[in-house]
Design an enzyme around this catalytic site. Structure first.
Site, PDB file in Angstrom:
ATOM      1  N   LYS A  79      48.359  44.570  21.795  1.00  8.34           N
ATOM      2  CA  LYS A  79      48.876  45.911  21.499  1.00  8.34           C
ATOM      3  C   LYS A  79      49.765  45.887  20.237  1.00  8.34           C
ATOM      4  CE  LYS A  79      50.877  46.262  25.590  1.00  8.34           C
ATOM      5  NZ  LYS A  79      50.501  44.957  26.183  1.00  8.34           N
ATOM      6  N   ARG A 127      53.808  52.919  31.409  1.00  5.70           N
ATOM      7  CA  ARG A 127      53.459  51.707  32.121  1.00  5.70           C
ATOM      8  C   ARG A 127      53.405  51.928  33.635  1.00  5.70           C
ATOM      9  NH1 ARG A 127      55.161  47.415  28.441  1.00  5.70           N
ATOM     10  NH2 ARG A 127      54.636  45.405  29.318  1.00  5.70           N
ATOM     11  N   ARG A 132      52.385  32.390  20.941  1.00  7.58           N
ATOM     12  CA  ARG A 132      52.917  33.464  20.091  1.00  7.58           C
ATOM     13  C   ARG A 132      54.312  33.127  19.536  1.00  7.58           C
ATOM     14  NH1 ARG A 132      53.504  39.391  22.517  1.00  7.58           N
ATOM     15  NH2 ARG A 132      54.599  38.315  24.192  1.00  7.58           N
ATOM     16  N   ARG A 186      59.427  34.308  22.468  1.00  9.70           N
ATOM     17  CA  ARG A 186      60.021  35.168  23.492  1.00  9.70           C
ATOM     18  C   ARG A 186      60.280  34.403  24.785  1.00  9.70           C
ATOM     19  NH1 ARG A 186      56.634  40.721  23.464  1.00  9.70           N
ATOM     20  NH2 ARG A 186      56.913  40.451  25.712  1.00  9.70           N
ATOM     21  N   ARG A 201      54.279  38.953  34.965  1.00  8.48           N
ATOM     22  CA  ARG A 201      53.975  40.140  34.142  1.00  8.48           C
ATOM     23  C   ARG A 201      52.564  40.635  34.440  1.00  8.48           C
ATOM     24  NH1 ARG A 201      55.289  37.671  28.449  1.00  8.48           N
ATOM     25  NH2 ARG A 201      54.436  39.603  27.611  1.00  8.48           N
TER      26      ARG A 201
HETATM   27  P1  AP5 Z   1      50.413  40.808  20.931  1.00  8.05           P
HETATM   28  O1  AP5 Z   1      49.836  41.730  19.922  1.00  8.05           O
HETATM   29  O2  AP5 Z   1      51.822  40.387  20.761  1.00  8.05           O
HETATM   30  O3  AP5 Z   1      50.122  41.375  22.411  1.00  8.05           O
HETATM   31  P2  AP5 Z   1      50.821  42.530  23.215  1.00  8.05           P
HETATM   32  O4  AP5 Z   1      49.761  43.222  23.964  1.00  8.05           O
HETATM   33  O5  AP5 Z   1      51.678  43.362  22.312  1.00  8.05           O
HETATM   34  O6  AP5 Z   1      51.681  41.647  24.186  1.00  8.05           O
HETATM   35  P3  AP5 Z   1      53.138  41.810  24.733  1.00  8.05           P
HETATM   36  O7  AP5 Z   1      53.484  40.505  25.386  1.00  8.05           O
HETATM   37  O8  AP5 Z   1      54.092  42.263  23.672  1.00  8.05           O
HETATM   38  O9  AP5 Z   1      52.935  42.912  25.784  1.00  8.05           O
HETATM   39  P4  AP5 Z   1      53.791  43.212  26.988  1.00  8.05           P
HETATM   40  O10 AP5 Z   1      53.216  44.534  27.330  1.00  8.05           O
HETATM   41  O11 AP5 Z   1      53.835  42.210  28.053  1.00  8.05           O
HETATM   42  O12 AP5 Z   1      55.282  43.164  26.393  1.00  8.05           O
HETATM   43  P5  AP5 Z   1      56.345  44.282  26.042  1.00  8.05           P
HETATM   44  O13 AP5 Z   1      57.143  43.791  24.923  1.00  8.05           O
HETATM   45  O14 AP5 Z   1      55.738  45.635  25.978  1.00  8.05           O
HETATM   46  O15 AP5 Z   1      49.483  39.526  20.990  1.00  8.05           O
HETATM   47  C1  AP5 Z   1      49.847  38.388  21.754  1.00  8.05           C
HETATM   48  C2  AP5 Z   1      49.463  37.112  20.972  1.00  8.05           C
HETATM   49  O16 AP5 Z   1      48.044  37.041  20.859  1.00  8.05           O
HETATM   50  C3  AP5 Z   1      50.011  37.099  19.545  1.00  8.05           C
HETATM   51  O17 AP5 Z   1      50.432  35.799  19.240  1.00  8.05           O
HETATM   52  C4  AP5 Z   1      48.834  37.484  18.664  1.00  8.05           C
HETATM   53  O18 AP5 Z   1      48.889  36.821  17.420  1.00  8.05           O
HETATM   54  C5  AP5 Z   1      47.628  37.029  19.491  1.00  8.05           C
HETATM   55  N1  AP5 Z   1      46.506  37.945  19.380  1.00  8.05           N
HETATM   56  C6  AP5 Z   1      46.542  39.299  19.462  1.00  8.05           C
HETATM   57  N2  AP5 Z   1      45.316  39.830  19.305  1.00  8.05           N
HETATM   58  C7  AP5 Z   1      44.471  38.777  19.160  1.00  8.05           C
HETATM   59  C8  AP5 Z   1      43.058  38.660  18.966  1.00  8.05           C
HETATM   60  N3  AP5 Z   1      42.274  39.747  18.899  1.00  8.05           N
HETATM   61  N4  AP5 Z   1      42.532  37.420  18.868  1.00  8.05           N
HETATM   62  C9  AP5 Z   1      43.344  36.328  18.939  1.00  8.05           C
HETATM   63  N5  AP5 Z   1      44.683  36.374  19.091  1.00  8.05           N
HETATM   64  C10 AP5 Z   1      45.236  37.573  19.205  1.00  8.05           C
HETATM   65  O19 AP5 Z   1      57.235  44.287  27.391  1.00  8.05           O
HETATM   66  C11 AP5 Z   1      58.061  43.202  27.730  1.00  8.05           C
HETATM   67  C12 AP5 Z   1      58.836  43.529  29.008  1.00  8.05           C
HETATM   68  O20 AP5 Z   1      59.679  44.675  28.778  1.00  8.05           O
HETATM   69  C13 AP5 Z   1      57.978  43.926  30.228  1.00  8.05           C
HETATM   70  O21 AP5 Z   1      57.546  42.801  30.951  1.00  8.05           O
HETATM   71  C14 AP5 Z   1      58.985  44.797  31.032  1.00  8.05           C
HETATM   72  O22 AP5 Z   1      59.908  43.994  31.716  1.00  8.05           O
HETATM   73  C15 AP5 Z   1      59.741  45.529  29.940  1.00  8.05           C
HETATM   74  N6  AP5 Z   1      59.110  46.821  29.586  1.00  8.05           N
HETATM   75  C16 AP5 Z   1      58.511  47.134  28.396  1.00  8.05           C
HETATM   76  N7  AP5 Z   1      58.042  48.392  28.426  1.00  8.05           N
HETATM   77  C17 AP5 Z   1      58.336  48.888  29.667  1.00  8.05           C
HETATM   78  C18 AP5 Z   1      58.054  50.130  30.305  1.00  8.05           C
HETATM   79  N8  AP5 Z   1      57.381  51.105  29.682  1.00  8.05           N
HETATM   80  N9  AP5 Z   1      58.475  50.286  31.605  1.00  8.05           N
HETATM   81  C19 AP5 Z   1      59.143  49.310  32.249  1.00  8.05           C
HETATM   82  N10 AP5 Z   1      59.431  48.106  31.696  1.00  8.05           N
HETATM   83  C20 AP5 Z   1      59.021  47.891  30.411  1.00  8.05           C
END
Ligand code: AP5
Length: 216
Positions: free
Chosen positions: A13, A88, A127, A161, A172
């Site tokens: 994402k 979410r 990552r 992270r 997660r």
């Molecule tokens: P990346 O693009 O970083 O993936 P992502 O989907 O953004 O992953 P996140 O870990 O950021 O998502 P998340 O939803 O768990 O975390 P968030 O910060 O929202 O890609 C990942 C890796 O893969 C990278 O190294 C990239 O280079 C590689 N990659 C990407 N695409 C690729 C491809 N096509 N091919 C190969 N490699 C690739 O949330 C964190 C925490 O915050 C949650 O657990 C929760 O506790 C809290 N939180 C956040 N939002 C909410 C909400 N709305 N409600 C409640 N709690 C929340």
């Protein structure tokens, strides 16, 4: 143009949002990034969020909804926003609908990135990001052109992270399956959900998203 990017942890994402920001001049609203900024600032919200994030659990809906509502207001003049990591839960999706109608906004695209769980663990464990500008990298798939130096700003310090360890990643994924995946039918029923195969290379995935945008 306003867009939501949905998908499990590590679906790509954030990586796709970076491209959407560059290509279409949209503003990325990432609830994960907002929470990490709160953690860094040591605020009360940050302290509460850190415990939950490190355990792979979701932060309370009301806190997230008010955070996003403020961000919409702050970016009232933007060309459009991409929601990353929000909504979410079903409660968040419903609150977003109310928020959009109150602010006179519409959601043009809801895009779901589909990836298999084996790839997720590999993606998250490799990552890292630039400690200065936040540019994202991966040990295997996306290394800086010059090892140890950020392509975008030249900084030499990188961060990993704290929630990318295998145990937290497993939690997660459970949170995603139990609380976040159920919002997919919410958007399917509205006829606005579009799925994109997230297993190709990053540019390949982005080409599919660009096609969705081009087709209106
Ligand atoms: P990346 O693009 O970083 O993936 P992502 O989907 O953004 O992953 P996140 O870990 O950021 O998502 P998340 O939803 O768990 O975390 P968030 O910060 O929202 O890609 C990942 C890796 O893969 C990278 O190294 C990239 O280079 C590689 N990659 C990407 N695409 C690729 C491809 N096509 N091919 C190969 N490699 C690739 O949330 C964190 C925490 O915050 C949650 O657990 C929760 O506790 C809290 N939180 C956040 N939002 C909410 C909400 N709305 N409600 C409640 N709690 C929340």
């Amino acid at each position: 143009m306003n867009m939501i990017i949905l998908g499990p942890p590590g679906a790509g994402k954030g990586s796709q949002c970076e491209r959407l920001v560059e290509t279409y001049g949209l503003v990325q609203l990432s609830t994960g990034e907002m929470l990490r900024a709160e953690v860094k600032s040591g605020s009360k919200l940050g302290q509460t969020a850190k415990k939950l994030m490190d355990a792979g659990q979701l932060v309370r809906d009301d806190l997230i909804i008010s955070m996003i509502s403020n961000q919409f207001d702050q970016h009232r003049d933007a060309k459009g926003v991409i929601l990353d990591g929000f909504p979410r839960t079903t409660a968040q999706a419903e609150a977003l609908d109310v928020m959009l109608s109150e602010k006179g906004l519409t959601m043009d695209h809801v895009v779901q990135l589909e990836v298999c769980e084996d790839a997720i663990v590999e993606r998250l464990s490799g990552r890292f990001s630039c400690a200065n500008c936040g540019a994202g990298y991966h040990d295997s798939f996306s290394r800086p052109a010059e090892d140890g130096k950020c392509d975008k700003c030249g900084h030499t310090k990188f961060l990993r992270r704290s929630d990318d360890n295998p145990e937290t990643v497993r939690s997660r994924l459970v949170s995603y399956r139990e609380q976040s995946a159920p919002i997919l039918p919410f958007y399917q029923d509205k006829g606005v959900l579009q799925s994109v195969g997230g297993m190709g290379g990053m540019d390949e995935v982005f080409d599919q998203i660009k096609e969705i945008v081009a087709n209106g």
